[in-house]
Scaffold this motif. Structure first.
Motif: not given
Length: 412
Positions: A50-54
């Motif tokens: 979820a953080n990788i794809i902002d």
């Protein structure tokens, strides 16, 4: 001393508030993940994705199919880069995510269900149960102040005259395409004639109940496949068939079943193996033929299949196809090919108007011959013991292999 203690207490309180504010999204995310039966390790992976794809609100993964699909797509891309796509751990995790994706989809569908018989359309197929008399087939002729249906038939003929249906209490079953099965209770108000056709007038119901909730999501398709009849106990589910089988076409598919169209008259309650390619991957699905729709005009059958066994990686490939959860590069390729196909069709229509007209007529004719309107449902029967002794070589293979008649040993 008192001032120091108060100051220290205030500092601790402010620190706790700050920590709670900073880590609250992550705490809520992990709490939601645990509520959905994911392990801490799996939740941690989802948090990183979820953080990788902002993702603005990572917690939407557990309520939004779209957000979950983005994470699945990113997981597929990452596993391909790392070379771990085929590992059991990755496939098991993907399987769990797809299962959760199905749960979200069905939960959304349950909120959109039919509530009133007034929403039903003319032509809708019905099954009526009259207590003590069995199941009757009918269809909606018109929907107005009353529900007007054709005279119910049983075994292909009218067993109860129209006038004898008056004042009878019946249970009405229907299948709404792309949704689910429904049932409601009704009363036959009277018999009559509508547009020159003998009909029954039924009371409406505002209490439609789902009779058969789907366990999986299906999608329409048109995929060539090979069908093999299983005559012995399968010991190696990974064995690839090299000999030609019965040629057929998949018309819809899900992770737990499919519907195929094949030449000739199909047979219920037999075990078969489907072998086909999907997304450049070989799929082998072992199934049971649950029911058959035979179209005498076209001499073709639709087989409704229940999946008995499929390898996890192959199941995930089907789910990826169903949900169209593809890595970004593949999505772009699919979009480009689709746009090219659309442009090609438009150019062909401009270049040959008459040819396009013929193609349209041909398409309409095919719909007329293979559409659901002209199919009759065959009740599943017991397996004929002679059938397992037959070989696929007795059937003609091209273009759609017909199922062979058991008793006459001839092509239907």
């Amino acid at each position: 001393m008192t001032i120091l203690i108060v100051s220290l207490g205030l500092f601790v309180l402010l620190l706790a508030v700050w920590l709670l504010k900073v880590f609250s999204p992550k705490i809520n995310f992990f709490a939601s993940g645990l509520d959905q039966k994911f392990s801490l390790a799996e939740i941690s992976v989802l948090w990183k994705l979820a953080n990788i794809i902002d993702m603005e609100d990572p917690e939407t993964i557990f309520v939004s199919p779209t957000s979950l699909e983005k994470c699945i797509s990113n997981l597929i891309e990452k596993s391909r880069r790392d070379g771990t796509e085929g590992s059991a751990e990755t496939q098991n995790f993907l399987g769990k995510l797809y299962k959760f994706r199905t749960k979200l989809e069905l939960a959304a569908e349950n909120k959109r269900g039919l509530e009133s018989s007034r929403a039903l359309s003319p032509g809708q197929r019905l099954r009526l149960i009259l207590k003590g008399s069995g199941v009757f087939a009918s269809r909606i002729v018109n929907n107005g102040r009353e529900l007007i249906i054709s005279i119910p038939i049983q075994d292909g003929r009218i067993k109860i005259p129209a006038e004898q249906w008056a004042d009878k209490e019946v249970s009405v079953y229907l299948w709404r395409k792309g949704d689910a099965g429904y049932v409601f209770d009704s009363k036959v108000l009277s018999a009559g004639v509508f547009w020159g056709q003998n009909v029954l007038y039924l009371s409406h119901s505002e209490n439609l109940l789902r009779a058969q909730k789907r366990k999986s999501i299906r999608t329409e398709c048109h995929i060539p496949a090979q069908l093999y009849i299983i005559k012995e106990v399968v010991t190696d589910f990974a064995q690839v068939e090299t000999a030609p089988g019965f040629k057929c076409f998949l018309e819809d598919i899900s992770s737990d079943g499919a519907m195929v169209r094949i030449g000739g008259k199909g047979i219920s309650n037999i075990q078969i193996k489907l072998q086909f390619e999907l997304e450049n991957s070989l799929i082998m699905m072992y199934c049971l033929v649950r029911s058959v729709e035979f179209n005498a005009a076209s001499n073709q059958s639709r087989l409704h299949l229940e999946c008995l066994h499929i390898e996890p990686a192959m199941r995930n490939t089907i789910l990826s196809y169903v949900y169209n959860v593809l890595p970004e590069d593949q999505k772009n390729a699919e979009m480009a090919l689709s746009q090219l196909e659309d442009e090609d069709k438009k150019e062909n229509q401009k270049a040959g108007g008459e040819q396009g007209k013929n193609d349209a007529n041909s398409s309409d004719a095919n719909k007329g011959s293979s559409g659901s309107e002209s199919f009759s449902v065959e009740i599943p029967t017991a397996i004929d013991p002679d059938f397992t002794a037959k070989t696929a070589s007795e059937a003609v293979v091209d273009p759609l292999s017909p199922i062979v008649d058991i008793e006459n040993k001839s092509q239907l």
